[in-house]
Design a protein around this motif. Structure first.
Motif: not given
Length: 128
Positions: A64-71, A88-94, A97-99
């Motif tokens: 679920x979070x992967x889908x949102x972050x990918x969009x 990479x700097x934005x989406x990997x840590x986000x 953290x969300x998971x």
């Protein structure tokens, strides 16, 4: 509320999940660390290890979070075309953290719902 003192009333599953409360007595004893359940409630003795929460929440949260972050990453890419390192700097840590943050809540919610609904393993009934 003291860590070992419960209210004597069963908290709502959402309250138990948000606050890390024992689903039976309401004491703040559900977790021994950020993500690991305690073995049992120090206030009422409820055995948390008897509940089968497992790793189910991890799969659904990651998807679920992967889908949102990918969009969100695709929107940013189409709107601003930032360099790869910024993605990479934005989406990997986000994502991590969300998971991790949401995993504590969902594990606790599943345990509280399992307690409230007296859910147990399924058994096949054999008619003979």
């Amino acid at each position: 509320m003291d860590e070992g003192a419960g209210t004597g009333q069963e908290p709502a599953p959402a309250d138990a999940a948000l606050k890390g409360l024992c689903p039976r007595c309401g004491a703040n004893t559900l977790f021994r660390s950020y993500l690991a359940f305690a073995d049992r409630c120090r206030a009422c003795g409820l055995d948390f290890s008897a509940f089968n929460v497992g790793d189910g929440p991890v799969v659904f949260l990651t998807l679920g979070i992967g889908t949102i972050v990918t969009i969100l990453a695709l929107i940013l890419e189409l709107a601003a075309e930032p360099p790869f390192w910024l993605h990479a700097l934005l989406w990997i840590p986000l994502t991590l953290a969300l998971v991790i943050v949401s995993l504590r809540y969902t594990k606790a919610l599943l345990l509280a719902l399992e307690y409230k609904n007296a859910a147990r393993e399924g058994r096949l009934r054999r008619d003979t």
